[in-house]
Design an enzyme around this catalytic site. Structure first.
Site, PDB file in Angstrom:
ATOM      1  N   ASP A 150       0.874  -1.181   0.000  1.00  0.00           N
ATOM      2  CA  ASP A 150       0.000   0.000   0.000  1.00  0.00           C
ATOM      3  C   ASP A 150       0.907   1.226   0.000  1.00  0.00           C
ATOM      4  OD1 ASP A 150      -1.943   1.893   0.246  1.00  0.00           O
ATOM      5  OD2 ASP A 150      -2.632   1.280   2.221  1.00  0.00           O
ATOM      6  N   ILE A 151       1.601   1.411  -1.098  1.00  0.00           N
ATOM      7  CA  ILE A 151       2.613   2.458  -1.202  1.00  0.00           C
ATOM      8  C   ILE A 151       1.946   3.728  -1.727  1.00  0.00           C
ATOM      9  CG2 ILE A 151       4.869   3.083  -2.101  1.00  0.00           C
ATOM     10  CD1 ILE A 151       4.777   0.572  -0.265  1.00  0.00           C
ATOM     11  N   GLU A 152       1.946   4.778  -0.915  1.00  0.00           N
ATOM     12  CA  GLU A 152       1.264   6.016  -1.278  1.00  0.00           C
ATOM     13  C   GLU A 152       2.209   7.208  -1.257  1.00  0.00           C
ATOM     14  OE1 GLU A 152      -2.470   6.519   0.753  1.00  0.00           O
ATOM     15  OE2 GLU A 152      -2.766   4.357   0.927  1.00  0.00           O
ATOM     16  N   GLY A 153       3.489   6.942  -1.408  1.00  0.00           N
ATOM     17  CA  GLY A 153       4.472   8.015  -1.451  1.00  0.00           C
ATOM     18  C   GLY A 153       5.820   7.472  -1.853  1.00  0.00           C
TER      19      GLY A 153
END
Length: 427
Positions: free
Chosen positions: A146-149
């Site tokens: 869940d990579i959001e950056g």
């Protein structure tokens, strides 16, 4: 597919409410019935901490501030959760570790570093051995991204290392990801195209393409994700999930009520073979919201028969670029939580009756389930939801049998009774 995935670990309900009775409970609480099939534990939010080890934050359950740390690291000892994890696994649930989250951003400087991190995750959470195992003897079932950056450069090397280590194991391991709904995802697109994934939990919230805009073909991007699964994904059997907030306070935008989400899920399943089920954020919100998880599970299991007769099916087209694959159009009343009856209802037997689907043309006399009621078409109708302003439908009353109905509040509260098996991963 009719699987329900729910993230657990961040106490989303507790972050927005003060009544502690509904705060997040230990994991085993949510494994007592078969409503939820898999739990990504959220989150491993620090990749490289003291001693070279990552760190996890499970809000009110286990964290660096409230629990002892492994010596020389910022990894909390959450080994008391081992029995919870093992209990859930004994019930057929899949339990994985989710990396990243809204505040977690980590980058790799090389493929070698990413591959070495794969060894760390394998040894600390999966099938390996380490002096630092936050869940003790429990062996998780895989990883979720869940990579959001940051950047996802070199992430393929990380995923491929996990795959390599898992290939010789005596159990199945899963690799999943949770991109945001705009396609392609700003952070995960690189790794999604370079490594094999078993399931993709698309976050249809907090964005222009969130579920409240699903009735607009230009904004509903499931078709693009389906096309990616069939044409670009390394694993052509990857399943795509509709990611949804489990309550209005679970996300900034994108929440729709259980009956609307159920209808959308049924419609999507009827059109896209990559459909795997529904992902919810998160377990604490779902339980506090009248068991939102059970409502959706019952709907996509019991109301699973979408019309496949000779009735015409028309899919609206979009004026957007042809790179967007054909999409479906759910109820035009998706912003509303209830439908207003146009006649005085009596009662309705809903056994065997399919849910209303927006892109199916109905003839007079056809019956459907919508918002827990049995509806009968007055005349030919297309795209006009029962109870809507077009007045195309007669409300024949609340369902007295729910064998194929979208659940009412009563049905939502019932425990599920049929086991579900998550998709088999690619070796």
């Amino acid at each position: 597919m009719n699987h329900i995935i729910s993230y657990w670990g961040q106490n989303s309900y507790g972050a927005r409410h003060s009544d502690t009775a509904n705060f997040q409970k230990t994991l085993s609480t949510y494994c007592q019935d078969d409503s939820i099939d898999a739990f990504p534990i959220a989150f491993l939010n620090v990749f490289f901490g003291p001693g070279g080890f990552p760190s996890i934050d499970l809000a009110n359950i286990c964290s660096t501030s409230d629990d002892p740390l492994f010596p020389g690291t910022d990894m909390p000892d959450c080994s008391f959760l081992a029995s919870d994890i093992q209990f859930c696994q004994s019930k057929g649930k899949i339990v994985t570790i989710s990396l990243g989250g809204e505040t977690g951003a980590a980058t790799f400087t090389s493929d070698d570093q990413a591959s070495a991190f794969g060894d760390t995750i394998w040894n600390s959470f999966l099938g390996g051995n380490s002096s630092v195992r936050p869940f003790g003897s429990a062996v998780l079932d895989g990883i979720d991204l869940d990579i959001e950056g940051g950047s996802t450069e070199h992430y393929a090397a990380f995923v491929n290392r996990i795959r390599t280590l898992a290939s010789g194991a005596n159990k199945q391991y899963y690799v999943t990801a949770a991109p945001q709904c705009p396609f392609p995802d700003a952070y995960l697109s690189t790794v999604l195209n370079a490594a094999a994934f078993d399931a993709i939990y698309v976050q249809f919230y907090n964005n222009y393409c969130d579920l409240t805009f699903a009735s607009n073909p230009a904004d509903w991007t499931f078709g693009q994700w389906d096309n990616w699964a069939k044409t670009q994904a390394i694993n052509k059997d990857v399943k795509i999930y509709i990611g949804a907030p489990a309550d209005s306070t679970a996300a900034g935008s994108g929440y729709i009520d259980a009956s609307t989400l159920a209808n959308l899920a049924l419609e999507t399943r009827s059109q896209y073979s990559s459909f795997g089920g529904v992902m919810l954020w998160d377990a604490s919100q779902a339980y506090a919201n009248n068991r939102f998880d059970a409502a959706i599970k019952n709907a996509i299991r019991e109301g699973a028969v979408v019309p496949t007769s000779s009735q015409p099916v028309t899919v609206p087209t979009s004026s957007r670029s042809s790179t967007i694959s054909t999409t479906s159009t759910p109820s035009s009343t998706s912003h509303s939580t209830t439908a207003t009856p146009t006649t005085t209802p009596t009662s309705g037997n809903c056994a065997g009756v399919p849910a209303w689907v927006a892109n199916v043309a109905y003839d007079g006399g056809d019956t459907v389930i919508y918002d827990g009621h049995l509806w009968t078409a007055k005349w030919w109708s297309f795209g006009d939801a029962p109870g809507g302003p077009a007045d195309d439908w007669t409300d024949s009353g609340a369902c007295t049998s729910f064998a194929a109905a979208v659940p009412t509040a009563h049905v939502a509260a019932m425990s599920a009774s049929v086991a579900s098996v998550p998709p088999t991963p690619v070796a």
